[in-house]
Structures are given as C-alpha cells and as structure tokens.
Scaffold this motif. Structure first.
Motif, mmCIF file in Angstrom:
data_model
loop_
_atom_site.group_PDB
_atom_site.id
_atom_site.type_symbol
_atom_site.label_atom_id
_atom_site.label_comp_id
_atom_site.label_asym_id
_atom_site.label_seq_id
_atom_site.Cartn_x
_atom_site.Cartn_y
_atom_site.Cartn_z
ATOM 1 N N THR A 1 -6.097 5.733 0.849
ATOM 2 C CA THR A 1 -7.507 5.785 1.198
ATOM 3 C C THR A 1 -7.661 5.406 2.659
ATOM 4 O O THR A 1 -6.744 4.863 3.289
ATOM 5 N N ARG A 2 -8.828 5.656 3.191
ATOM 6 C CA ARG A 2 -9.116 5.283 4.577
ATOM 7 C C ARG A 2 -8.971 3.772 4.754
ATOM 8 O O ARG A 2 -8.444 3.294 5.752
ATOM 9 N N GLU A 3 -9.438 3.010 3.764
ATOM 10 C CA GLU A 3 -9.349 1.550 3.841
ATOM 11 C C GLU A 3 -7.898 1.089 3.869
ATOM 12 O O GLU A 3 -7.544 0.164 4.610
ATOM 13 N N GLU A 4 -7.037 1.727 3.067
ATOM 14 C CA GLU A 4 -5.625 1.361 3.067
ATOM 15 C C GLU A 4 -4.984 1.673 4.415
ATOM 16 O O GLU A 4 -4.194 0.876 4.935
ATOM 17 N N GLU A 5 -5.315 2.805 4.979
ATOM 18 C CA GLU A 5 -4.786 3.169 6.297
ATOM 19 C C GLU A 5 -5.248 2.184 7.363
ATOM 20 O O GLU A 5 -4.473 1.779 8.238
ATOM 21 N N LEU A 6 -6.517 1.791 7.312
ATOM 22 C CA LEU A 6 -7.038 0.829 8.288
ATOM 23 C C LEU A 6 -6.385 -0.535 8.104
ATOM 24 O O LEU A 6 -6.111 -1.242 9.081
ATOM 25 N N ASP A 7 -6.125 -0.935 6.852
ATOM 26 C CA ASP A 7 -5.434 -2.200 6.596
ATOM 27 C C ASP A 7 -4.041 -2.186 7.223
ATOM 28 O O ASP A 7 -3.616 -3.162 7.845
#
Length: 130
Positions: A23-29
């Motif tokens: 997900t976008r959130e996982e990539e940002l993390d």
C-alpha cells in the motif's frame, strides 16, 4: 495457411497475484524508515547519543525491529556531517508530513533546528570551506 497462436500474448495483463504489492502507507513507512536510519548513522557519528536514541526508537517503530547502530566513521568534518544530517532530517520531515506521522515530523524538525544551530555556531572558515 496461418498457424494458430499457442502462447499467451505478451500484451495480456499479468495476474496481479503474481507480484507483491504494498500500500502507499507501507511504501511511505519503508521510505521514512530509510531516511531516519541514514539520519541515525550521521547522528551517531556526531556523537549525539540522546538524539540518536530518539531516532532509533522511531526507526524501530516503523520497521518493527531495532536498527543497527552506526558501525564505522566517515572521517568527515563536523560541519559536513551537520549539513548531511540537516538534509536527511528535511527528507524525513517531507515523508512524515505526507503520511501524517506527527511524532516523526516533530523529531525531524527539531533535528533540522539543532543542525542549523550547530552550523551557525561553527567557525566561519570551516562552514564556508565545505
């Protein structure tokens, strides 16, 4: 006359289950943890233990495991390290803001201020030479 096509067309979309997706959130993390880990290495090289511990805590929160602490020294002068740390903290701040991570955003902004103050306190001949 023509031989029939026996293989799948290369233009057919692949099955999405064949590829790992984040997900976008996982990539940002992942991106944020990387910026913070790089900042941690420079912070450890500068000998800023308490600040390094705070950064390491955020990296551990994002990755789920504690980070490896800095193992070697680059022998770079302190003003160059402060500039590098300031840039890394700025990158972390941008990613933290995009993922709405207030704790990391505050920590990054504090680190940027600290490195700016350290650069302004350094002798001018050292700051301008680098």
């Amino acid at each position: 006359m023509y031989e029939p096509i026996r293989t799948k067309s290369v233009h057919t979309p692949a099955d999405h289950a064949d590829f790992p997706h984040r997900t976008r959130e996982e990539e940002l993390d992942i991106q944020l943890a990387g910026h913070l880990a790089a900042l941690l290495a420079v912070t450890d090289e500068l000998g800023l233990g308490e600040s390094g511990d705070r950064i390491a805590g955020q990296v551990a929160r994002l990755r789920g495991t504690p980070p490896a602490r800095h193992a070697g020294l680059s022998e770079a002068p302190a003003p160059a390290l402060h500039r590098r740390a300031h840039a890394l903290a700025g990158r972390a701040l941008v990613v933290a803001a995009s993922r709405a991570d207030t704790a990391v955003a505050i920590l990054s902004a504090e680190r940027m201020d600290a490195h700016t103050a350290a650069l302004s306190a350094a002798p001018p001949h050292l700051v301008g030479a680098l």
